[in-house]
Design a protein around this motif. Structure first.
Motif, PDB file in Angstrom:
ATOM      1  N   ASN A   1       0.969  -1.275  -0.545  1.00  0.00           N
ATOM      2  CA  ASN A   1       0.194   0.490  -0.504  1.00  0.00           C
ATOM      3  C   ASN A   1       0.525   1.314  -0.124  1.00  0.00           C
ATOM      4  OD1 ASN A   1      -2.576  -1.107   0.626  1.00  0.00           O
ATOM      5  ND2 ASN A   1      -1.663  -2.384   1.774  1.00  0.00           N
ATOM      6  N   ALA A   2       2.214   1.205  -0.129  1.00  0.00           N
ATOM      7  CA  ALA A   2       3.019   2.238  -0.093  1.00  0.00           C
ATOM      8  C   ALA A   2       2.449   3.135  -1.204  1.00  0.00           C
ATOM      9  CB  ALA A   2       4.540   2.463   0.334  1.00  0.00           C
ATOM     10  N   THR A   3       1.926   3.364  -1.453  1.00  0.00           N
ATOM     11  CA  THR A   3       1.639   4.393  -2.703  1.00  0.00           C
ATOM     12  C   THR A   3       1.823   5.302  -3.067  1.00  0.00           C
ATOM     13  OG1 THR A   3      -0.679   3.584  -2.974  1.00  0.00           O
ATOM     14  CG2 THR A   3       0.279   2.460  -4.493  1.00  0.00           C
ATOM     15  N   LEU A   4       1.448   5.685  -1.416  1.00  0.00           N
ATOM     16  CA  LEU A   4       1.344   7.404  -1.319  1.00  0.00           C
ATOM     17  C   LEU A   4       2.982   7.730  -1.750  1.00  0.00           C
ATOM     18  CD1 LEU A   4       0.442   9.797   0.271  1.00  0.00           C
ATOM     19  CD2 LEU A   4       1.274   9.268   2.544  1.00  0.00           C
ATOM     20  N   PHE A   5       3.921   6.898  -1.844  1.00  0.00           N
ATOM     21  CA  PHE A   5       4.893   8.086  -2.355  1.00  0.00           C
ATOM     22  C   PHE A   5       5.491   8.063  -2.942  1.00  0.00           C
ATOM     23  CE2 PHE A   5       5.892   5.431   2.152  1.00  0.00           C
ATOM     24  CZ  PHE A   5       5.905   6.612   3.156  1.00  0.00           C
ATOM     25  N   TYR A   6       4.883   6.998  -4.598  1.00  0.00           N
ATOM     26  CA  TYR A   6       5.517   7.714  -5.631  1.00  0.00           C
ATOM     27  C   TYR A   6       4.179   7.566  -6.628  1.00  0.00           C
ATOM     28  CZ  TYR A   6       4.583   2.657  -5.969  1.00  0.00           C
ATOM     29  OH  TYR A   6       3.863   1.200  -6.380  1.00  0.00           O
ATOM     30  N   THR A   7       2.905   7.425  -6.227  1.00  0.00           N
ATOM     31  CA  THR A   7       1.088   7.372  -7.806  1.00  0.00           C
ATOM     32  C   THR A   7       1.316   8.690  -7.746  1.00  0.00           C
ATOM     33  OG1 THR A   7       1.425   4.878  -6.775  1.00  0.00           O
ATOM     34  CG2 THR A   7      -0.551   6.075  -8.379  1.00  0.00           C
ATOM     35  N   THR A   8       0.751   8.876  -8.397  1.00  0.00           N
ATOM     36  CA  THR A   8       0.017  10.198  -8.822  1.00  0.00           C
ATOM     37  C   THR A   8      -0.790  10.270 -10.284  1.00  0.00           C
ATOM     38  OG1 THR A   8       1.634  10.596 -10.720  1.00  0.00           O
ATOM     39  CG2 THR A   8       2.309  11.843  -8.901  1.00  0.00           C
ATOM     40  N   THR A   9      -1.379  10.462 -10.083  1.00  0.00           N
ATOM     41  CA  THR A   9      -2.915  10.939 -11.058  1.00  0.00           C
ATOM     42  C   THR A   9      -3.009  11.793 -11.728  1.00  0.00           C
ATOM     43  OG1 THR A   9      -4.614  10.783  -9.199  1.00  0.00           O
ATOM     44  CG2 THR A   9      -3.897   8.397  -9.268  1.00  0.00           C
ATOM     45  N   LEU A  10      -3.694  12.365 -12.407  1.00  0.00           N
ATOM     46  CA  LEU A  10      -3.479  13.138 -13.237  1.00  0.00           C
ATOM     47  C   LEU A  10      -5.191  13.054 -14.395  1.00  0.00           C
ATOM     48  CD1 LEU A  10      -3.198  15.969 -13.080  1.00  0.00           C
ATOM     49  CD2 LEU A  10      -1.530  15.787 -14.929  1.00  0.00           C
ATOM     50  N   ILE A  11      -6.273  13.154 -14.130  1.00  0.00           N
ATOM     51  CA  ILE A  11      -6.758  13.353 -15.068  1.00  0.00           C
ATOM     52  C   ILE A  11      -6.556  13.870 -16.832  1.00  0.00           C
ATOM     53  CG2 ILE A  11      -8.749  14.304 -14.571  1.00  0.00           C
ATOM     54  CD1 ILE A  11      -9.867  11.472 -15.496  1.00  0.00           C
TER      55      ILE A  11
ATOM     56  N   LYS B   1       5.993  19.582  -3.542  1.00  0.00           N
ATOM     57  CA  LYS B   1       7.012  20.643  -2.452  1.00  0.00           C
ATOM     58  C   LYS B   1       6.754  20.396  -1.272  1.00  0.00           C
ATOM     59  CE  LYS B   1       6.618  25.162  -0.586  1.00  0.00           C
ATOM     60  NZ  LYS B   1       6.012  26.202  -0.478  1.00  0.00           N
ATOM     61  N   ASN B   2       6.128  19.567  -0.226  1.00  0.00           N
ATOM     62  CA  ASN B   2       6.556  18.693   0.995  1.00  0.00           C
ATOM     63  C   ASN B   2       6.790  17.431   1.184  1.00  0.00           C
ATOM     64  OD1 ASN B   2       4.757  21.389   2.207  1.00  0.00           O
ATOM     65  ND2 ASN B   2       3.843  20.729   0.544  1.00  0.00           N
ATOM     66  N   LEU B   3       6.848  16.843   0.230  1.00  0.00           N
ATOM     67  CA  LEU B   3       7.057  15.306   0.575  1.00  0.00           C
ATOM     68  C   LEU B   3       8.500  14.854  -0.401  1.00  0.00           C
ATOM     69  CD1 LEU B   3       7.034  12.583   1.655  1.00  0.00           C
ATOM     70  CD2 LEU B   3       5.269  11.886   0.119  1.00  0.00           C
ATOM     71  N   ASP B   4       8.377  15.180  -1.612  1.00  0.00           N
ATOM     72  CA  ASP B   4       9.111  14.831  -2.616  1.00  0.00           C
ATOM     73  C   ASP B   4      10.592  15.293  -2.674  1.00  0.00           C
ATOM     74  OD1 ASP B   4       6.865  12.752  -3.937  1.00  0.00           O
ATOM     75  OD2 ASP B   4       7.486  14.351  -5.365  1.00  0.00           O
ATOM     76  N   GLU B   5      10.830  16.625  -2.653  1.00  0.00           N
ATOM     77  CA  GLU B   5      12.260  17.068  -1.539  1.00  0.00           C
ATOM     78  C   GLU B   5      12.090  17.091  -0.237  1.00  0.00           C
ATOM     79  OE1 GLU B   5      11.016  22.132  -2.382  1.00  0.00           O
ATOM     80  OE2 GLU B   5      10.649  21.635  -4.116  1.00  0.00           O
ATOM     81  N   TRP B   6      11.325  17.046   0.248  1.00  0.00           N
ATOM     82  CA  TRP B   6      11.766  16.644   1.562  1.00  0.00           C
ATOM     83  C   TRP B   6      12.596  14.848   1.604  1.00  0.00           C
ATOM     84  CZ3 TRP B   6      10.466  12.280   4.099  1.00  0.00           C
ATOM     85  CH2 TRP B   6      10.734  12.165   5.513  1.00  0.00           C
TER      86      TRP B   6
ATOM     87  N   GLN C   1      16.937  13.404   2.652  1.00  0.00           N
ATOM     88  CA  GLN C   1      17.268  12.904   3.731  1.00  0.00           C
ATOM     89  C   GLN C   1      18.050  12.319   2.908  1.00  0.00           C
ATOM     90  OE1 GLN C   1      15.846  13.770   6.707  1.00  0.00           O
ATOM     91  NE2 GLN C   1      15.080  15.535   6.053  1.00  0.00           N
ATOM     92  N   PRO C   2      19.421  11.921   3.824  1.00  0.00           N
ATOM     93  CA  PRO C   2      20.220  11.098   3.274  1.00  0.00           C
ATOM     94  C   PRO C   2      19.702   9.455   3.814  1.00  0.00           C
ATOM     95  CG  PRO C   2      20.933  11.862   5.091  1.00  0.00           C
ATOM     96  CD  PRO C   2      19.822  12.995   4.589  1.00  0.00           C
ATOM     97  N   ASN C   3      18.792   9.255   4.945  1.00  0.00           N
ATOM     98  CA  ASN C   3      19.074   8.305   5.386  1.00  0.00           C
ATOM     99  C   ASN C   3      17.232   7.843   4.919  1.00  0.00           C
ATOM    100  OD1 ASN C   3      21.412   8.088   6.544  1.00  0.00           O
ATOM    101  ND2 ASN C   3      19.927   8.802   7.992  1.00  0.00           N
ATOM    102  N   VAL C   4      16.940   8.666   4.144  1.00  0.00           N
ATOM    103  CA  VAL C   4      15.276   8.154   3.558  1.00  0.00           C
ATOM    104  C   VAL C   4      15.013   8.294   1.895  1.00  0.00           C
ATOM    105  CG1 VAL C   4      12.667   8.991   2.890  1.00  0.00           C
ATOM    106  CG2 VAL C   4      13.963   9.553   5.715  1.00  0.00           C
TER     107      VAL C   4
END
Length: 246
Positions: A111-121, A173-178, A182-185
């Motif tokens: 279920n970890a799609t939050l981290f990389y999945t994107t949708t755009l109609i 802006k708030n997840l990908d860049e963060w 983070q070197p360990n993430v």
């Protein structure tokens, strides 16, 4: 006396001749008028048939496009729901100390799609725009159906696209860049695709991720609601088109 009779006879001939000519011209006029009327009627009938054919072809093309769009929307809606499920899981993780590390790892793998999945109609609007430019909308007699189609393409698709772009901008802006800072993430798609995810379950308990998940949940919930509305509206239009083409 003979002269009077001659003049009378001549006048009668002239009168008969005028009547005959008048009748002839009247007959010719009637024939011409009838011919023109029939020609106009045939032309209008042919034009109406042509316009009806154009209108029916327009509806058929819209039906094909919306059928494909509906499949895409259903898939995107499932993806959004999974992302919402993932975000909800993360933001409530601290409230469930009974959840084990193994359970978290198992959840991440599926279920970890939050981290990389994107949708755009991306609606198939080529036929709609072509018909709009050609002025074919005026040929559709069912104005209620036309209003529904116009509302779908001009308002609902546009609004959903705007919401998705806003969410993707927020995510970038708030997840990908963060995560990149983070070197360990490692939240990249490639890392999640492995059979055993290298993501450390403890990462999900990082306060920043939980805060992000809280705000992301609200956007994802709104997106899921809009997808549900859009899917139902599209089904309604497809049903109306089917009824119109019977």
């Amino acid at each position: 006396m003979k002269l009077i009779k001659h003049i009378t006879s001549l006048l009668k001939k002239i009168q008969i001749s005028l009547i005959e000519k008048g009748a002839y011209f009247l007959t010719e006029a009637i024939i011409i008028i009838v011919s023109i009327t029939i020609s106009l009627w045939v032309n209008n009938w042919s034009e109406d048939n042509k316009n009806e054919e154009i209108a029916q072809n327009f509806l058929k093309s819209i039906s094909r496009d919306l059928t494909h769009d509906l499949l895409e929307m259903k898939e995107d809606s499932v993806s959004i729901s999974r992302q919402l499920q993932c975000a909800t899981f993360i933001r409530t993780l601290n409230y469930h100390p009974e959840i084990t590390q193994d359970s978290i790892s198992s959840f991440l793998q599926s279920n970890a799609t939050l981290f990389y999945t994107t949708t755009l109609i991306s609606p198939n609007n080529g036929n709609y725009e072509a018909a709009k430019s050609a002025g074919y909308f005026r040929l559709l007699k069912n104005k209620a159906l036309l209003n529904d189609i116009t509302d779908l393409y001009e308002e609902r698709f546009t609004w959903l696209t705007r919401l998705e772009l806003e969410y993707l901008s927020y995510k970038r802006k708030n997840l990908d860049e963060w995560s990149l800072s983070q070197p360990n993430v490692d939240l990249s798609e490639n890392s999640i695709d492995h059979k055993i995810s290298p993501i450390n379950p403890a990462i999900l308990k990082i306060p920043y991720l939980q805060k992000y998940s809280f705000y992301a949940s609200r956007s994802l919930y709104e997106l899921r609601s809009q997808y549900t509305i859009l899917i139902e509206h599209t089904k309604k239009i497809l049903k109306e088109i089917e009824e119109e083409n019977k």
